[in-house]
Design a protein around this motif. Structure first.
Motif, PDB file in Angstrom:
ATOM      1  N   ALA A  54       0.975  -1.332   0.161  1.00  0.00           N
ATOM      2  CA  ALA A  54       0.036   0.360  -0.382  1.00  0.00           C
ATOM      3  C   ALA A  54       0.493   1.197  -0.016  1.00  0.00           C
ATOM      4  O   ALA A  54       0.441   2.187  -0.457  1.00  0.00           O
ATOM      5  CB  ALA A  54      -0.603  -0.413   1.483  1.00  0.00           C
ATOM      6  N   LYS A  55       1.812   1.544   0.812  1.00  0.00           N
ATOM      7  CA  LYS A  55       2.732   2.286   0.901  1.00  0.00           C
ATOM      8  C   LYS A  55       3.545   2.637  -0.678  1.00  0.00           C
ATOM      9  O   LYS A  55       3.355   3.953  -0.807  1.00  0.00           O
ATOM     10  CB  LYS A  55       3.953   2.301   1.705  1.00  0.00           C
ATOM     11  CG  LYS A  55       5.163   3.230   1.485  1.00  0.00           C
ATOM     12  CD  LYS A  55       4.254   4.151   2.391  1.00  0.00           C
ATOM     13  CE  LYS A  55       5.106   5.108   3.167  1.00  0.00           C
ATOM     14  NZ  LYS A  55       5.939   5.887   2.241  1.00  0.00           N
ATOM     15  N   ILE A  56       4.170   1.254  -1.462  1.00  0.00           N
ATOM     16  CA  ILE A  56       4.529   1.627  -2.859  1.00  0.00           C
ATOM     17  C   ILE A  56       2.935   2.365  -3.959  1.00  0.00           C
ATOM     18  O   ILE A  56       3.727   3.222  -4.182  1.00  0.00           O
ATOM     19  CB  ILE A  56       5.068   0.616  -3.719  1.00  0.00           C
ATOM     20  CG1 ILE A  56       6.177  -0.408  -2.577  1.00  0.00           C
ATOM     21  CG2 ILE A  56       5.172   0.343  -4.665  1.00  0.00           C
ATOM     22  CD1 ILE A  56       6.598  -1.240  -2.516  1.00  0.00           C
ATOM     23  N   ILE A  60       3.336   5.629  -5.905  1.00  0.00           N
ATOM     24  CA  ILE A  60       3.222   5.721  -7.343  1.00  0.00           C
ATOM     25  C   ILE A  60       1.731   6.473  -7.946  1.00  0.00           C
ATOM     26  O   ILE A  60       1.688   7.339  -8.572  1.00  0.00           O
ATOM     27  CB  ILE A  60       2.193   4.894  -7.973  1.00  0.00           C
ATOM     28  CG1 ILE A  60       3.630   3.631  -7.991  1.00  0.00           C
ATOM     29  CG2 ILE A  60       2.519   4.197  -9.232  1.00  0.00           C
ATOM     30  CD1 ILE A  60       3.462   2.273  -7.942  1.00  0.00           C
ATOM     31  N   PHE A  61       0.787   6.424  -6.904  1.00  0.00           N
ATOM     32  CA  PHE A  61       0.025   7.173  -7.725  1.00  0.00           C
ATOM     33  C   PHE A  61      -0.673   8.855  -6.645  1.00  0.00           C
ATOM     34  O   PHE A  61      -1.275   9.820  -7.081  1.00  0.00           O
ATOM     35  CB  PHE A  61      -1.361   6.281  -7.010  1.00  0.00           C
ATOM     36  CG  PHE A  61      -2.101   5.181  -7.728  1.00  0.00           C
ATOM     37  CD1 PHE A  61      -1.800   5.186  -9.334  1.00  0.00           C
ATOM     38  CD2 PHE A  61      -2.050   4.338  -6.863  1.00  0.00           C
ATOM     39  CE1 PHE A  61      -2.464   3.714 -10.011  1.00  0.00           C
ATOM     40  CE2 PHE A  61      -1.622   3.024  -8.198  1.00  0.00           C
ATOM     41  CZ  PHE A  61      -2.159   3.195  -9.160  1.00  0.00           C
ATOM     42  N   GLY A  62       0.656   9.342  -6.090  1.00  0.00           N
ATOM     43  CA  GLY A  62       0.508  10.002  -5.418  1.00  0.00           C
ATOM     44  C   GLY A  62      -0.723  10.688  -3.737  1.00  0.00           C
ATOM     45  O   GLY A  62      -0.871  11.942  -4.558  1.00  0.00           O
ATOM     46  N   LEU A  63      -0.796  10.069  -3.310  1.00  0.00           N
ATOM     47  CA  LEU A  63      -2.024  10.152  -2.536  1.00  0.00           C
ATOM     48  C   LEU A  63      -1.289   9.971  -1.114  1.00  0.00           C
ATOM     49  O   LEU A  63      -0.889   9.425  -0.495  1.00  0.00           O
ATOM     50  CB  LEU A  63      -2.777   8.540  -2.093  1.00  0.00           C
ATOM     51  CG  LEU A  63      -3.264   7.652  -2.926  1.00  0.00           C
ATOM     52  CD1 LEU A  63      -4.008   6.169  -2.786  1.00  0.00           C
ATOM     53  CD2 LEU A  63      -4.185   8.778  -3.758  1.00  0.00           C
ATOM     54  N   ASP A  64      -0.678  11.733  -1.153  1.00  0.00           N
ATOM     55  CA  ASP A  64      -0.383  12.171  -0.138  1.00  0.00           C
ATOM     56  C   ASP A  64      -1.057  12.194   1.052  1.00  0.00           C
ATOM     57  O   ASP A  64       0.126  11.681   2.152  1.00  0.00           O
ATOM     58  CB  ASP A  64       0.239  13.680  -0.017  1.00  0.00           C
ATOM     59  CG  ASP A  64       0.973  14.168  -1.182  1.00  0.00           C
ATOM     60  OD1 ASP A  64       1.524  13.184  -1.613  1.00  0.00           O
ATOM     61  OD2 ASP A  64       0.315  15.366  -2.051  1.00  0.00           O
ATOM     62  N   THR A  65      -1.985  11.891   1.990  1.00  0.00           N
ATOM     63  CA  THR A  65      -2.200  12.061   2.768  1.00  0.00           C
ATOM     64  C   THR A  65      -2.085  10.345   3.489  1.00  0.00           C
ATOM     65  O   THR A  65      -1.861   9.707   4.924  1.00  0.00           O
ATOM     66  CB  THR A  65      -4.142  12.567   2.753  1.00  0.00           C
ATOM     67  OG1 THR A  65      -4.035  13.567   2.606  1.00  0.00           O
ATOM     68  CG2 THR A  65      -4.409  12.146   4.647  1.00  0.00           C
ATOM     69  N   LEU A  66      -2.994   9.626   2.614  1.00  0.00           N
ATOM     70  CA  LEU A  66      -3.002   7.903   2.918  1.00  0.00           C
ATOM     71  C   LEU A  66      -1.409   7.832   2.979  1.00  0.00           C
ATOM     72  O   LEU A  66      -0.775   6.862   3.899  1.00  0.00           O
ATOM     73  CB  LEU A  66      -3.965   7.577   1.939  1.00  0.00           C
ATOM     74  CG  LEU A  66      -3.558   5.690   2.222  1.00  0.00           C
ATOM     75  CD1 LEU A  66      -4.406   5.487   3.330  1.00  0.00           C
ATOM     76  CD2 LEU A  66      -4.156   5.048   0.849  1.00  0.00           C
ATOM     77  N   ASP A  67      -0.494   8.123   1.928  1.00  0.00           N
ATOM     78  CA  ASP A  67       1.160   8.072   1.983  1.00  0.00           C
ATOM     79  C   ASP A  67       1.710   8.496   3.657  1.00  0.00           C
ATOM     80  O   ASP A  67       2.239   7.862   4.528  1.00  0.00           O
ATOM     81  CB  ASP A  67       1.569   8.799   1.230  1.00  0.00           C
ATOM     82  CG  ASP A  67       3.650   8.421   1.174  1.00  0.00           C
ATOM     83  OD1 ASP A  67       3.914   7.123   1.391  1.00  0.00           O
ATOM     84  OD2 ASP A  67       3.739   9.168   2.004  1.00  0.00           O
TER      85      ASP A  67
END
Length: 279
Positions: A54-56, A60-67
């Protein structure tokens, strides 16, 4: 290409030490996986693998909050692992101190230990069957039984026929419930097992048999049952019940299930999973 050139430029001694370094890391990882096999830590590793994937994906998709959230989980996860799996870590350190983590027993020692365990089970079951003392003994294999151990009284005692007999003597504090065995230890007594809800179970079977079948339906554990009413000996495994075994039949089937068919290849053609002889 540059990595290959750097490797070829190394002195032979450096190459040996680097290979040794890789081998030692691989060996430590292998021993850790062996240690946690059959415990809840396996599920933890699966969860960590999902988090890493999920972190990777968030990168890749630029999901900053989830990252950011996943990064917080990873940062604090190591401390959480130490707290949650403190018993497993302590057991690993104890084995390391005794040399058991790095050095395995010889085959002859393993055979001797397996024979001792089977003899202890045989002697105790024979004693209880003759006197119609009800008993319920579950033996852990690949699937961990820690959630059921937590429902009982921890013991962590060496397996012996005297101990098993004494546990199931009627009107004693530990006789009601199941004994759970892990490797060569009686880990806990008076444990609660899940009851089978199968509609095909014979009405003449009591709670012990239903509990033994219930555990065999959700784990790969072996469960030994001694009937309090008839003294009959039964074994459950993989959702199947083998009833009315003689003590010789019980010993052979237990040895094959517990330690594998290679321990007694002569039994391979004698038994079917229905608990009946062929032919």
């Amino acid at each position: 290409m540059q990595m290959i050139e750097q490797f070829t430029d190394l002195a032979p001694v450096s190459v040996v030490f680097r290979l040794l370094d890789v081998f030692l890391v691989w060996y430590v990882i292998y021993k850790v996986l062996t240690l946690i096999k059959g415990t809840k830590a396996v599920q933890l590793l699966k969860g960590l693998f999902v988090i890493v994937l999920a972190k990777i994906a968030t990168n890749i998709f630029g999901l900053d909050t989830l990252d950011w959230l996943l990064q917080e989980v990873i940062d604090w996860g190591f401390l959480a692992i130490i707290i949650i799996f403190q018993p497993e870590i302590r057991r690993a350190l104890e084995q390391l101190g005794r040399g058991k983590l790095l050095f395995q027993r010889t085959i002859s020692q393993q055979d001797e230990e397996q024979t001792r365990l089977v003899e202890a089970m045989k002697k105790s079951v024979s004693y209880m069957a003759k006197r119609r003392i009800g008993a319920l003994i579950s033996i852990e294999r690949e699937t961990g039984l820690n959630e059921y151990i937590e429902t009982g009284i921890k013991m962590n005692a060496d397996i012996s026929s005297e101990l098993l007999i004494n546990i199931f003597i009627p009107n004693t504090p530990l006789h009601d419930g199941a004994v759970i065995v892990q490797k060569d230890k009686v880990t806990a007594a008076a444990c609660y097992l899940p009851l089978s809800e199968s509609a095909f179970i014979s009405k003449e079977l009591g709670t012990r048999h239903r509990a033994a079948l219930g555990l065999s339906e959700v784990t790969d554990a072996i469960t030994v049952v001694v009937s309090e009413e008839t003294g009959a000996i039964s074994i459950t495994a993989n959702g199947n019940l083998h009833r009315n075994l003689s003590i010789t039949e019980f010993e052979g089937m237990l040895r094959k299930m517990w330690f594998g068919p290679e321990q007694d290849s002569n039994l391979a053609s004698k038994w079917t999973w229905g608990g009946k002889k062929n032919g």
